[in-house]
Design a protein around this motif. Structure first.
Motif, PDB file in Angstrom:
ATOM      1  N   VAL A  36      -4.172  -9.525  -5.967  1.00 26.72           N
ATOM      2  CA  VAL A  36      -5.103  -9.131  -4.912  1.00 26.72           C
ATOM      3  C   VAL A  36      -6.480  -9.611  -5.346  1.00 26.72           C
ATOM      4  CG1 VAL A  36      -6.044  -7.240  -3.531  1.00 26.72           C
ATOM      5  CG2 VAL A  36      -3.725  -7.046  -4.458  1.00 26.72           C
ATOM      6  N   ASP A  37      -7.142 -10.373  -4.479  1.00 25.14           N
ATOM      7  CA  ASP A  37      -8.477 -10.897  -4.802  1.00 25.14           C
ATOM      8  C   ASP A  37      -9.549  -9.847  -4.567  1.00 25.14           C
ATOM      9  OD1 ASP A  37      -8.212 -13.462  -5.803  1.00 25.14           O
ATOM     10  OD2 ASP A  37      -7.873 -14.311  -3.802  1.00 25.14           O
ATOM     11  N   GLU A  38     -10.678 -10.064  -5.232  1.00 20.80           N
ATOM     12  CA  GLU A  38     -11.813  -9.156  -5.063  1.00 20.80           C
ATOM     13  C   GLU A  38     -12.223  -9.093  -3.591  1.00 20.80           C
ATOM     14  OE1 GLU A  38     -15.037 -10.231  -7.599  1.00 20.80           O
ATOM     15  OE2 GLU A  38     -16.256  -8.537  -6.949  1.00 20.80           O
ATOM     16  N   GLY A  39     -12.384  -7.879  -3.079  1.00 18.25           N
ATOM     17  CA  GLY A  39     -12.816  -7.692  -1.692  1.00 18.25           C
ATOM     18  C   GLY A  39     -11.698  -7.806  -0.670  1.00 18.25           C
ATOM     19  N   GLU A  40     -10.482  -8.047  -1.142  1.00 19.30           N
ATOM     20  CA  GLU A  40      -9.359  -8.226  -0.216  1.00 19.30           C
ATOM     21  C   GLU A  40      -8.663  -6.880   0.039  1.00 19.30           C
ATOM     22  OE1 GLU A  40      -5.611 -11.344   0.149  1.00 19.30           O
ATOM     23  OE2 GLU A  40      -6.087 -10.562  -1.821  1.00 19.30           O
ATOM     24  N   THR A  41      -8.070  -6.731   1.210  1.00 15.39           N
ATOM     25  CA  THR A  41      -7.173  -5.599   1.452  1.00 15.39           C
ATOM     26  C   THR A  41      -5.752  -6.140   1.542  1.00 15.39           C
ATOM     27  OG1 THR A  41      -8.862  -4.363   2.655  1.00 15.39           O
ATOM     28  CG2 THR A  41      -6.597  -3.686   2.999  1.00 15.39           C
ATOM     29  N   TYR A  42      -4.869  -5.573   0.719  1.00 16.69           N
ATOM     30  CA  TYR A  42      -3.480  -6.031   0.640  1.00 16.69           C
ATOM     31  C   TYR A  42      -2.589  -4.826   0.940  1.00 16.69           C
ATOM     32  CZ  TYR A  42       0.583  -8.519  -1.330  1.00 16.69           C
ATOM     33  OH  TYR A  42       1.799  -9.144  -1.507  1.00 16.69           O
ATOM     34  N   ALA A  43      -1.615  -4.991   1.812  1.00 12.75           N
ATOM     35  CA  ALA A  43      -0.715  -3.881   2.148  1.00 12.75           C
ATOM     36  C   ALA A  43       0.689  -4.155   1.641  1.00 12.75           C
ATOM     37  CB  ALA A  43      -0.677  -3.675   3.658  1.00 12.75           C
ATOM     38  N   LEU A  44       1.272  -3.162   0.992  1.00  8.87           N
ATOM     39  CA  LEU A  44       2.676  -3.244   0.586  1.00  8.87           C
ATOM     40  C   LEU A  44       3.495  -2.455   1.597  1.00  8.87           C
ATOM     41  CD1 LEU A  44       2.392  -2.494  -3.224  1.00  8.87           C
ATOM     42  CD2 LEU A  44       3.344  -4.589  -2.233  1.00  8.87           C
ATOM     43  N   LEU A  45       4.424  -3.149   2.247  1.00  5.68           N
ATOM     44  CA  LEU A  45       5.274  -2.507   3.239  1.00  5.68           C
ATOM     45  C   LEU A  45       6.693  -2.421   2.689  1.00  5.68           C
ATOM     46  CD1 LEU A  45       4.477  -4.214   6.668  1.00  5.68           C
ATOM     47  CD2 LEU A  45       4.595  -1.770   6.264  1.00  5.68           C
ATOM     48  N   GLY A  46       7.289  -1.251   2.808  1.00  7.82           N
ATOM     49  CA  GLY A  46       8.674  -1.136   2.350  1.00  7.82           C
ATOM     50  C   GLY A  46       9.243   0.209   2.720  1.00  7.82           C
ATOM     51  N   PRO A  47      10.559   0.293   2.904  1.00  5.41           N
ATOM     52  CA  PRO A  47      11.160   1.578   3.263  1.00  5.41           C
ATOM     53  C   PRO A  47      11.154   2.544   2.079  1.00  5.41           C
ATOM     54  CG  PRO A  47      12.864  -0.082   2.956  1.00  5.41           C
ATOM     55  CD  PRO A  47      11.547  -0.775   2.787  1.00  5.41           C
ATOM     56  N   ASN A  48      11.618   3.769   2.289  1.00  5.97           N
ATOM     57  CA  ASN A  48      11.683   4.762   1.215  1.00  5.97           C
ATOM     58  C   ASN A  48      12.466   4.200   0.042  1.00  5.97           C
ATOM     59  OD1 ASN A  48      12.170   7.105   3.813  1.00  5.97           O
ATOM     60  ND2 ASN A  48      10.357   6.966   2.560  1.00  5.97           N
ATOM     61  N   GLY A  49      11.937   4.406  -1.152  1.00  2.00           N
ATOM     62  CA  GLY A  49      12.663   4.017  -2.355  1.00  2.00           C
ATOM     63  C   GLY A  49      12.552   2.555  -2.723  1.00  2.00           C
ATOM     64  N   SER A  50      11.691   1.788  -2.028  1.00  2.00           N
ATOM     65  CA  SER A  50      11.626   0.349  -2.323  1.00  2.00           C
ATOM     66  C   SER A  50      10.770   0.044  -3.552  1.00  2.00           C
ATOM     67  CB  SER A  50      11.107  -0.416  -1.099  1.00  2.00           C
ATOM     68  OG  SER A  50       9.884   0.126  -0.664  1.00  2.00           O
ATOM     69  N   GLY A  51      10.019   1.039  -4.047  1.00  7.10           N
ATOM     70  CA  GLY A  51       9.253   0.823  -5.284  1.00  7.10           C
ATOM     71  C   GLY A  51       7.750   0.847  -5.112  1.00  7.10           C
ATOM     72  N   LYS A  52       7.266   1.170  -3.920  1.00  7.33           N
ATOM     73  CA  LYS A  52       5.825   1.117  -3.636  1.00  7.33           C
ATOM     74  C   LYS A  52       5.024   2.065  -4.542  1.00  7.33           C
ATOM     75  CE  LYS A  52       6.324   2.442   0.679  1.00  7.33           C
ATOM     76  NZ  LYS A  52       7.771   2.742   0.638  1.00  7.33           N
ATOM     77  N   SER A  53       5.471   3.328  -4.590  1.00  2.99           N
ATOM     78  CA  SER A  53       4.714   4.312  -5.384  1.00  2.99           C
ATOM     79  C   SER A  53       4.783   3.972  -6.868  1.00  2.99           C
ATOM     80  CB  SER A  53       5.271   5.719  -5.181  1.00  2.99           C
ATOM     81  OG  SER A  53       5.192   6.060  -3.841  1.00  2.99           O
ATOM     82  N   THR A  54       5.920   3.488  -7.317  1.00  5.11           N
ATOM     83  CA  THR A  54       6.067   3.116  -8.730  1.00  5.11           C
ATOM     84  C   THR A  54       5.040   2.032  -9.077  1.00  5.11           C
ATOM     85  OG1 THR A  54       8.411   3.660  -8.614  1.00  5.11           O
ATOM     86  CG2 THR A  54       7.709   2.252 -10.443  1.00  5.11           C
TER      87      THR A  54
END
Ligand code: ATP
Length: 263
Positions: A36-54
């Motif tokens: 993720v570059d400085e000043g950028e907004t990046y979204a991680l999309l994934g269903p439950n259990g896909s690893g986002k919170s980890t």
């Protein structure tokens, strides 16, 4: 400058089923690489259990990776925990508060931990909460008397008290009513425009990802299956919308997560 750099990140959890049960291993992240570059907004999309919170928890120094390389704000993890912690703001649905204390008391306690001057911190917190649409009189209510959405707004204010250059937001709008959702999204857009804050957020909400993020990563079963702008992802999948693109590119649906979200 790269604010987040992740290369071949791996994390496996292992747990025992009962006292004598077999050991079960769960590969939560299976070789994830992205930046993720400085000043950028990046979204991680994934269903439950896909690893986002980890992934967010590793970047926030709350979990150790098993393998791969991670740099946050130029510091390696593990190694640069102290500096990274000082310079990030994190919001998650499991935000820990002293529930019997008021929003004001919780925020002033956090300000003290950051070494901020109380009067200035209070002014700042009130300003943020006003922009997020929280009525000023609620500032003195105990957290336990507030709705989940209100507590989420307090969590956002707390994460911003020390002006962090990087915000890690784990489902920042899940559980918010539509008006509050829009207020939080508008606030995040303004934050990026006014302060150049770098934002990494996870979400189940396709429209939110499309509105806020310059780039979106599709996470499925611990792997980053595809990434790009919303338009690029739709074009690549020859899909009418982002959800269709997700299903086509990952081979997975979003139904369980969508059904769980109550708005
Ligand atoms: N502390 C833990 N111990 C054991 N397994 C875990 C732990 N934390 C996460 N997992 C497992 O790792 C996988 C990824 O979980 P994670 O919470 O990162 O997913 P997620 O994409 O954030 O899901 P959600 O959308 O439901 O929040 C899941 O299979 C989960 O069961």
């Amino acid at each position: 400058m790269r604010t987040i750099e992740v290369d071949d990140l791996k994390k496996t959890f292992s747990s025992r089923q009962g006292w004598f049960g077999a050991r079960k291993t769960e590969r939560a992240l299976d070789g994830v690489s992205f930046y993720v570059d400085e000043g950028e907004t990046y979204a991680l999309l994934g269903p439950n259990g896909s690893g986002k919170s980890t992934l967010i928890r590793i970047l926030a120094t709350l979990l150790l990776p098993d393998g791969g390389r991670v740099r946050v704000l130029g510091r390696p993890l593990p190694g640069g925990e102290a500096e990274v912690r000082r310079r990030i703001g994190r919001v998650s649905v499991d935000a820990a508060f002293y529930k019997k204390l008021s929003a004001r008391e919780n925020l002033l306690y956090a300000a003290q931990l950051y070494g901020l001057e109380p009067a200035a911190a209070e002014k700042k917190a009130r300003g943020i909460l006003e922009r997020l649409g929280l009525e000023p009189r609620r500032f003195h209510d105990p957290l336990e008397e507030m709705s989940r959405g209100m507590q989420q707004k307090i969590a956002i204010a707390r994460a911003l008290l020390h002006d962090p250059p990087l915000l890690l937001l784990d489902e920042p709008t899940t559980g918010l009513d539509p008006a509050s959702k829009r207020e939080v999204q508008r606030f995040l857009e303004e934050l990026r425009a006014e302060r150049g804050t770098t934002i990494l957020l996870t979400t189940h909400d396709m429209a939110e990802a499309e509105r806020l993020a310059a780039r979106i990563g599709f996470l499925a079963r611990g792997r980053l299956v595809a990434e790009g702008s919303a338009d690029e992802l739709k074009r690549r999948a020859d899909a009418a919308d982002l959800e269709e693109a997700f299903i086509r590119l990952t081979g997975e649906g979003f139904a369980p997560a969508a059904a769980e979200e109550v708005v």
